[in-house]
Design a protein around this motif. Structure first.
Motif, PDB file in Angstrom:
ATOM      1  N   GLY A 120       0.784  -1.230   0.000  1.00  0.00           N
ATOM      2  CA  GLY A 120       0.000   0.000   0.000  1.00  0.00           C
ATOM      3  C   GLY A 120       0.815   1.279   0.000  1.00  0.00           C
ATOM      4  N   LYS A 121       1.958   1.296   0.707  1.00  0.00           N
ATOM      5  CA  LYS A 121       2.732   2.535   0.820  1.00  0.00           C
ATOM      6  C   LYS A 121       3.260   3.003  -0.530  1.00  0.00           C
ATOM      7  CE  LYS A 121       4.257   1.684   5.585  1.00  0.00           C
ATOM      8  NZ  LYS A 121       5.438   1.456   6.454  1.00  0.00           N
ATOM      9  N   SER A 122       3.909   2.114  -1.270  1.00  0.00           N
ATOM     10  CA  SER A 122       4.520   2.535  -2.537  1.00  0.00           C
ATOM     11  C   SER A 122       3.502   2.636  -3.665  1.00  0.00           C
ATOM     12  CB  SER A 122       5.632   1.558  -2.938  1.00  0.00           C
ATOM     13  OG  SER A 122       5.108   0.291  -3.262  1.00  0.00           O
ATOM     14  N   LEU A 123       2.318   2.045  -3.478  1.00  0.00           N
ATOM     15  CA  LEU A 123       1.293   2.082  -4.521  1.00  0.00           C
ATOM     16  C   LEU A 123       0.847   3.505  -4.826  1.00  0.00           C
ATOM     17  CD1 LEU A 123      -0.312   0.128  -6.303  1.00  0.00           C
ATOM     18  CD2 LEU A 123      -2.062   0.064  -4.533  1.00  0.00           C
ATOM     19  N   ARG A 124       0.975   4.382  -3.839  1.00  0.00           N
ATOM     20  CA  ARG A 124       0.564   5.774  -4.037  1.00  0.00           C
ATOM     21  C   ARG A 124       1.405   6.470  -5.098  1.00  0.00           C
ATOM     22  NH1 ARG A 124       1.116   6.500   2.400  1.00  0.00           N
ATOM     23  NH2 ARG A 124      -0.560   5.084   3.034  1.00  0.00           N
ATOM     24  N   GLN A 125       2.608   5.944  -5.357  1.00  0.00           N
ATOM     25  CA  GLN A 125       3.501   6.559  -6.338  1.00  0.00           C
ATOM     26  C   GLN A 125       3.349   5.958  -7.737  1.00  0.00           C
ATOM     27  OE1 GLN A 125       5.159   9.166  -5.132  1.00  0.00           O
ATOM     28  NE2 GLN A 125       4.275   8.664  -3.130  1.00  0.00           N
ATOM     29  N   VAL A 126       2.520   4.924  -7.872  1.00  0.00           N
ATOM     30  CA  VAL A 126       2.335   4.282  -9.179  1.00  0.00           C
ATOM     31  C   VAL A 126       1.386   5.139 -10.020  1.00  0.00           C
ATOM     32  CG1 VAL A 126       1.491   2.224 -10.375  1.00  0.00           C
ATOM     33  CG2 VAL A 126       2.742   1.992  -8.216  1.00  0.00           C
ATOM     34  N   PRO A 127       1.751   5.482 -11.257  1.00  0.00           N
ATOM     35  CA  PRO A 127       0.886   6.320 -12.100  1.00  0.00           C
ATOM     36  C   PRO A 127      -0.494   5.709 -12.303  1.00  0.00           C
ATOM     37  CG  PRO A 127       3.078   6.122 -13.060  1.00  0.00           C
ATOM     38  CD  PRO A 127       3.028   5.154 -11.918  1.00  0.00           C
ATOM     39  N   ALA A 128      -1.485   6.568 -12.513  1.00  0.00           N
ATOM     40  CA  ALA A 128      -2.873   6.110 -12.638  1.00  0.00           C
ATOM     41  C   ALA A 128      -3.107   5.264 -13.879  1.00  0.00           C
ATOM     42  CB  ALA A 128      -3.811   7.320 -12.645  1.00  0.00           C
ATOM     43  N   ASP A 129      -2.234   5.386 -14.891  1.00  0.00           N
ATOM     44  CA  ASP A 129      -2.446   4.596 -16.110  1.00  0.00           C
ATOM     45  C   ASP A 129      -1.803   3.211 -16.027  1.00  0.00           C
ATOM     46  OD1 ASP A 129       0.137   5.584 -16.203  1.00  0.00           O
ATOM     47  OD2 ASP A 129       0.144   5.835 -18.380  1.00  0.00           O
ATOM     48  N   ILE A 130      -1.292   2.842 -14.852  1.00  0.00           N
ATOM     49  CA  ILE A 130      -0.762   1.496 -14.625  1.00  0.00           C
ATOM     50  C   ILE A 130      -1.762   0.736 -13.760  1.00  0.00           C
ATOM     51  CG2 ILE A 130       1.108   0.091 -13.710  1.00  0.00           C
ATOM     52  CD1 ILE A 130       1.954   1.754 -16.095  1.00  0.00           C
ATOM     53  N   MET A 131      -2.376  -0.291 -14.323  1.00  0.00           N
ATOM     54  CA  MET A 131      -3.305  -1.132 -13.568  1.00  0.00           C
ATOM     55  C   MET A 131      -2.531  -2.324 -13.017  1.00  0.00           C
ATOM     56  SD  MET A 131      -6.816  -1.148 -15.804  1.00  0.00           S
ATOM     57  CE  MET A 131      -7.645  -1.989 -14.463  1.00  0.00           C
ATOM     58  N   LEU A 132      -2.691  -2.603 -11.730  1.00  0.00           N
ATOM     59  CA  LEU A 132      -1.980  -3.694 -11.068  1.00  0.00           C
ATOM     60  C   LEU A 132      -2.982  -4.669 -10.467  1.00  0.00           C
ATOM     61  CD1 LEU A 132       0.805  -1.614  -9.296  1.00  0.00           C
ATOM     62  CD2 LEU A 132       1.171  -3.311 -11.086  1.00  0.00           C
ATOM     63  N   SER A 133      -2.786  -5.955 -10.749  1.00  0.00           N
ATOM     64  CA  SER A 133      -3.660  -7.006 -10.231  1.00  0.00           C
ATOM     65  C   SER A 133      -2.802  -8.128  -9.663  1.00  0.00           C
ATOM     66  CB  SER A 133      -4.560  -7.565 -11.341  1.00  0.00           C
ATOM     67  OG  SER A 133      -5.293  -6.537 -11.976  1.00  0.00           O
ATOM     68  N   PHE A 134      -3.380  -8.905  -8.745  1.00  0.00           N
ATOM     69  CA  PHE A 134      -2.648 -10.042  -8.191  1.00  0.00           C
ATOM     70  C   PHE A 134      -3.609 -11.190  -7.938  1.00  0.00           C
ATOM     71  CE2 PHE A 134      -4.521  -8.578  -4.301  1.00  0.00           C
ATOM     72  CZ  PHE A 134      -4.576  -9.686  -3.462  1.00  0.00           C
ATOM     73  N   ARG A 135      -3.042 -12.376  -7.830  1.00  0.00           N
ATOM     74  CA  ARG A 135      -3.786 -13.556  -7.403  1.00  0.00           C
ATOM     75  C   ARG A 135      -2.790 -14.583  -6.893  1.00  0.00           C
ATOM     76  NH1 ARG A 135      -5.747 -16.034 -13.280  1.00  0.00           N
ATOM     77  NH2 ARG A 135      -3.665 -16.535 -14.083  1.00  0.00           N
ATOM     78  N   LYS A 136      -3.248 -15.459  -6.016  1.00  0.00           N
ATOM     79  CA  LYS A 136      -2.411 -16.564  -5.579  1.00  0.00           C
ATOM     80  C   LYS A 136      -2.301 -17.567  -6.718  1.00  0.00           C
ATOM     81  CE  LYS A 136      -3.701 -16.180  -0.696  1.00  0.00           C
ATOM     82  NZ  LYS A 136      -4.350 -16.859   0.459  1.00  0.00           N
ATOM     83  N   VAL A 137      -1.127 -18.162  -6.878  1.00  0.00           N
ATOM     84  CA  VAL A 137      -0.939 -19.169  -7.917  1.00  0.00           C
ATOM     85  C   VAL A 137      -1.931 -20.308  -7.685  1.00  0.00           C
ATOM     86  CG1 VAL A 137       0.652 -20.907  -8.824  1.00  0.00           C
ATOM     87  CG2 VAL A 137       1.465 -18.594  -8.350  1.00  0.00           C
TER      88      VAL A 137
END
Length: 277
Positions: A120-137
């Motif tokens: 969460g902390k560094s996510l604030r610096q990610v540009p709005a046009d970068i979408m990030l998703s995750f899932r467990k393998v």
């Protein structure tokens, strides 16, 4: 009792010295994993215009694991010249519509402890046009990393390794409330897909939204009655439309090429999507 060396993750050989670059990363995300008395807060992923596919001087190796610890790393047995574990993995910069993927492993030899993975902390610096998703393998549902900023779990009785997939996609920048004429269908993700695909879109004004899926023969496979939507951007996993890869009879469709036809007001748009079973 300290974990024997043969049970500790291997360290990748260091082939290159740290590289000084003349440009900034397109984006950087720092992933932290911690528990009571132990932490690893230096695992970094991102994209950079000077990065190459595979191992390069922007990537750095994971320090050797010590007993009774926690760690996060990228396992790269696919990097033939320098296979092993890395705590920094930059991939080439993305153009609009392109994606990059990482596989991140959380490791601990501390039994039965509560662990937290956070970004969460560094996510604030990610540009709005970068979408990030995750899932467990092994899971099929992607989660929006801007909506879910941490994951908590409990380790097992011996060594625990929990693997995550992280996906980044660069999208066209969208205004919170698009200007008139900006009703559009954005790139669907992940594409191709096996379980479900998100269908992001923007509306310049309140509109009735309908999405239809056709196969390559032009036959209607599925109708998604999204309904009346207010003007705005529907681009995250929680707001975008999605298709679960089934037809109107709730049967899984075969692998192949399909077409997503989006209609809102007097705007019609088409995106090609792939199903890979």
């Amino acid at each position: 009792m300290e974990t024997p060396d043969y049970l500790k993750p291997p360290r990748a050989p260091r082939l290159f010295t740290s590289k000084q670059t003349n440009s900034s990363p397109q984006f950087t995300l720092c992933v932290e994993v911690f528990s009571s008395g132990a932490s690893d807060r230096s695992t970094i992923l991102g994209t950079h215009q000077e990065a190459k596919s595979g191992q390069d001087a922007l990537d750095s190796t994971e320090p050797p694991a010590m007993g009774q610890t926690v760690a996060a790393y990228f396992e790269h047995s696919d990097w033939k010249e320098a296979p092993g574990l890395y705590n920094q993995d930059y991939q080439p910069a993305m153009n609009v519509g392109e994606q990059r993927n990482w596989q991140l492993t959380m490791y601990t030899d501390k039994p039965n402890i509560d662990m937290t993975v956070s970004w969460g902390k560094s996510l604030r610096q990610v540009p709005a046009d970068i979408m990030l998703s995750f899932r467990k393998v092994g899971e099929t549902q992607w989660q929006d990393m801007r909506q879910v900023s941490k994951v908590e779990f409990t380790s097992g009785t011996r060594i625990t390794e929990l693997e995550f997939e992280i996906q980044a996609e660069r999208i066209e920048k969208a205004n919170p409330i698009p200007a008139a004429g900006n009703t559009r269908l954005l790139p669907c993700y992940p594409n191709p897909f096996s379980a479900e695909i998100c269908i992001p879109y923007e509306l310049a004004q309140d509109s009735e939204v309908e999405i239809k899926i056709y196969n390559i023969a032009g036959e209607l496979v599925r109708t998604l009655n999204v309904g009346m939507k207010s003007a705005g951007s529907y681009v995250t996993n929680s707001t975008a439309a999605y298709w679960n890869g089934c037809n109107d009879e709730v049967e899984k469709v075969a692998s192949g090429i399909y077409f997503c036809v989006f209609k809102a007001g007097n705007v019609t748009a088409v995106r090609k999507i792939g199903v890979c079973r």
